[in-house]
Design an enzyme around this catalytic site. Structure first.
Site, PDB file in Angstrom:
ATOM      1  N   ASP A  15      86.240  46.273  22.323  1.00 37.12           N
ATOM      2  CA  ASP A  15      86.808  47.367  21.512  1.00 37.12           C
ATOM      3  C   ASP A  15      88.155  46.906  20.971  1.00 37.12           C
ATOM      4  O   ASP A  15      88.746  45.950  21.469  1.00 37.12           O
ATOM      5  CB  ASP A  15      86.981  48.635  22.358  1.00 37.12           C
ATOM      6  CG  ASP A  15      87.524  49.794  21.532  1.00 37.12           C
ATOM      7  OD1 ASP A  15      87.076  49.961  20.376  1.00 37.12           O
ATOM      8  OD2 ASP A  15      88.411  50.510  22.001  1.00 37.12           O
ATOM      9  N   SER A  16      88.646  47.621  19.968  1.00 35.86           N
ATOM     10  CA  SER A  16      89.973  47.319  19.445  1.00 35.86           C
ATOM     11  C   SER A  16      91.047  47.579  20.500  1.00 35.86           C
ATOM     12  O   SER A  16      92.111  46.980  20.460  1.00 35.86           O
ATOM     13  CB  SER A  16      90.246  48.189  18.215  1.00 35.86           C
ATOM     14  OG  SER A  16      90.079  49.553  18.549  1.00 35.86           O
ATOM     15  N   TYR A  47      92.006  49.243  14.459  1.00 36.22           N
ATOM     16  CA  TYR A  47      91.092  48.663  13.490  1.00 36.22           C
ATOM     17  C   TYR A  47      90.737  49.697  12.408  1.00 36.22           C
ATOM     18  O   TYR A  47      90.350  49.342  11.305  1.00 36.22           O
ATOM     19  CB  TYR A  47      89.783  48.249  14.166  1.00 36.22           C
ATOM     20  CG  TYR A  47      89.809  46.948  14.942  1.00 36.22           C
ATOM     21  CD1 TYR A  47      90.995  46.322  15.319  1.00 36.22           C
ATOM     22  CD2 TYR A  47      88.611  46.329  15.303  1.00 36.22           C
ATOM     23  CE1 TYR A  47      90.985  45.141  16.050  1.00 36.22           C
ATOM     24  CE2 TYR A  47      88.589  45.144  16.019  1.00 36.22           C
ATOM     25  CZ  TYR A  47      89.776  44.555  16.388  1.00 36.22           C
ATOM     26  OH  TYR A  47      89.754  43.374  17.101  1.00 36.22           O
ATOM     27  N   GLY A  48      90.841  50.987  12.778  1.00 35.56           N
ATOM     28  CA  GLY A  48      90.322  52.058  11.928  1.00 35.56           C
ATOM     29  C   GLY A  48      90.977  52.174  10.569  1.00 35.56           C
ATOM     30  O   GLY A  48      90.422  52.784   9.656  1.00 35.56           O
ATOM     31  N   CYS A  78      83.442  49.466  19.730  1.00 36.09           N
ATOM     32  CA  CYS A  78      84.290  49.997  18.654  1.00 36.09           C
ATOM     33  C   CYS A  78      83.417  50.403  17.456  1.00 36.09           C
ATOM     34  O   CYS A  78      82.677  49.578  16.912  1.00 36.09           O
ATOM     35  CB  CYS A  78      85.278  48.911  18.236  1.00 36.09           C
ATOM     36  SG  CYS A  78      86.353  49.384  16.882  1.00 36.09           S
ATOM     37  N   ASN A  79      83.529  51.657  17.067  1.00 37.81           N
ATOM     38  CA  ASN A  79      82.734  52.147  15.930  1.00 37.81           C
ATOM     39  C   ASN A  79      83.129  51.463  14.631  1.00 37.81           C
ATOM     40  O   ASN A  79      82.278  51.191  13.777  1.00 37.81           O
ATOM     41  CB  ASN A  79      82.920  53.654  15.770  1.00 37.81           C
ATOM     42  CG  ASN A  79      82.206  54.443  16.830  1.00 37.81           C
ATOM     43  OD1 ASN A  79      81.129  54.968  16.599  1.00 37.81           O
ATOM     44  ND2 ASN A  79      82.781  54.495  18.024  1.00 37.81           N
ATOM     45  N   THR A  80      84.421  51.202  14.460  1.00 38.87           N
ATOM     46  CA  THR A  80      84.874  50.571  13.219  1.00 38.87           C
ATOM     47  C   THR A  80      84.313  49.147  13.126  1.00 38.87           C
ATOM     48  O   THR A  80      83.798  48.740  12.077  1.00 38.87           O
ATOM     49  CB  THR A  80      86.417  50.563  13.151  1.00 38.87           C
ATOM     50  OG1 THR A  80      86.905  51.879  13.423  1.00 38.87           O
ATOM     51  CG2 THR A  80      86.897  50.117  11.794  1.00 38.87           C
ATOM     52  N   THR A 189      85.352  55.719  19.498  1.00 45.66           N
ATOM     53  CA  THR A 189      85.468  55.568  20.953  1.00 45.66           C
ATOM     54  C   THR A 189      86.314  56.657  21.611  1.00 45.66           C
ATOM     55  O   THR A 189      86.071  57.037  22.747  1.00 45.66           O
ATOM     56  CB  THR A 189      86.151  54.223  21.268  1.00 45.66           C
ATOM     57  OG1 THR A 189      87.295  54.097  20.431  1.00 45.66           O
ATOM     58  CG2 THR A 189      85.212  53.072  21.058  1.00 45.66           C
ATOM     59  N   HIS A 190      87.336  57.133  20.899  1.00 48.77           N
ATOM     60  CA  HIS A 190      88.298  58.058  21.510  1.00 48.77           C
ATOM     61  C   HIS A 190      87.840  59.514  21.522  1.00 48.77           C
ATOM     62  O   HIS A 190      88.362  60.312  22.290  1.00 48.77           O
ATOM     63  CB  HIS A 190      89.623  58.006  20.748  1.00 48.77           C
ATOM     64  CG  HIS A 190      90.413  56.758  20.961  1.00 48.77           C
ATOM     65  ND1 HIS A 190      89.938  55.518  20.602  1.00 48.77           N
ATOM     66  CD2 HIS A 190      91.644  56.557  21.479  1.00 48.77           C
ATOM     67  CE1 HIS A 190      90.856  54.610  20.887  1.00 48.77           C
ATOM     68  NE2 HIS A 190      91.897  55.214  21.427  1.00 48.77           N
TER      69      HIS A 190
HETATM   70  N1  DGL Z   1      87.964  51.831  18.558  1.00 48.48           N
HETATM   71  C1  DGL Z   1      88.127  52.426  17.259  1.00 48.48           C
HETATM   72  C2  DGL Z   1      86.782  53.034  16.819  1.00 48.48           C
HETATM   73  O1  DGL Z   1      85.937  53.379  17.618  1.00 48.48           O
HETATM   74  C3  DGL Z   1      89.208  53.481  17.239  1.00 48.48           C
HETATM   75  C4  DGL Z   1      90.615  52.941  17.423  1.00 48.48           C
HETATM   76  C5  DGL Z   1      91.043  52.022  16.289  1.00 48.48           C
HETATM   77  O2  DGL Z   1      91.247  52.500  15.136  1.00 48.48           O
HETATM   78  O3  DGL Z   1      91.185  50.833  16.545  1.00 48.48           O
HETATM   79  O4  DGL Z   1      86.563  53.171  15.638  1.00 48.48           O
END
Ligand code: DGL
Length: 268
Positions: A15-16, A47-48, A78-80, A189-190
């Site tokens: 994840d980021s 990352y978003g 990480c979704n991004t 993720t959050h």
């Molecule tokens: N982990 C990122 C996501 O799931 C959220 C936090 C970020 O922007 O890095 O998209």
């Protein structure tokens, strides 16, 4: 006869930053005998808000690091990164790669509803990953999406059940609620950490879809004939270890994170 081969190699989770621990938490509950190596690119998050090219480069660095440390499977929590870099990661990796977008979409489609909303970072929503995956798997439900950039800091502040979060959620969700959304995919993720506020604002008729357990299903499917012989240990690699990470990690895991190491990622 089905021959099963035991593996001691860990599952890599990337994840980021700290939010992917929500996915790790679900994976540990589902596979208590597995070992995990979690990598949080804490020095370079978020990352978003970054461009596709930058997220792809960062994600490839992370995948290389985890492969060099012997993981047998890579979960892109990480979704991004899943939205922007999954094909590149799959092409560059010698181990199976599991992202979070398709499992989340499948979990939403399993509800059989007609109006699905997607919440995510600016990058995830801009990429159109959820929208296109939904359309590819089932063209029937209508889909609308909303970027919710303030949700990540609110989650990291521990304000998952807080009047300020309620107010921000009311702002982001208003157009979707007016549209009478039936399911909301928590495409970041959050966001599971904000569930109390989101449930209050969305109301009892809206399903909140957290892809973490659907990701565990996808991981189980990709195991194939390999079963676990790991130690159940979790090792955490970070590109920056701050008090902030430790505080949020403790909140998510409900325990202090053990085996922590600061690492430098290989550059692609
Ligand atoms: N982990 C990122 C996501 O799931 C959220 C936090 C970020 O922007 O890095 O998209």
């Amino acid at each position: 006869m089905n021959v099963r081969i035991a593996s001691q190699r860990p599952i890599g989770v990337f994840d980021s930053g700290v939010g992917g621990l929500t996915v790790l938490r679900a994976l540990r509950r589902r596979f208590p005998g597995e070992s995990f190596l979690y990598l949080g690119d804490t020095a370079r998050l978020p990352y978003g808000t970054k461009s596709a090219a930058t997220v792809q480069r960062y994600a490839l660095n992370a995948a290389r690091h985890l492969e060099e440390h012997g993981v047998r499977l890579l979960v892109v929590a990480c979704n991004t990164a899943s939205s922007y870099a999954l094909p590149e990661l799959a092409a560059a990796s010698s181990v199976p790669v599991v992202g979070v977008v398709e499992p989340g979409v499948r979990a939403a489609l399993a509800l059989g509803v007609r109006r699905i909303g997607v919440l995510g970072t600016e990058g995830t929503i801009r990429s159109g990953s959820y929208q296109s995956t939904l359309a590819a798997l089932d063209g029937r439900p209508e889909v609308r999406a909303a970027a919710c950039p303030l949700f990540v800091p609110l989650a990291e502040e521990g304000w998952g059940d807080h009047p300020v979060t309620d107010q921000v959620a009311r702002h982001y969700l208003a157009p979707l609620l007016r549209w009478r959304v039936q399911a909301l995919i928590l495409g970041c993720t959050h966001y599971p950490l904000l569930r109390p506020s989101l449930e209050r604002v969305a109301g009892p008729d809206v399903h909140l879809v957290d892809s973490a357990s659907a990701v565990a299903d996808a991981v189980a499917a990709s195991f194939g004939d390999t079963e676990s012989a790991g130690s159940g240990e979790v090792h955490i690699h970070l590109t920056d270890a701050s008090d902030h990470f430790l505080r949020v990690a403790r909140m998510i895991l409900e325990a202090p994170p053990g085996h922590l190491e600061v690492v430098t990622l290989p550059q692609a």
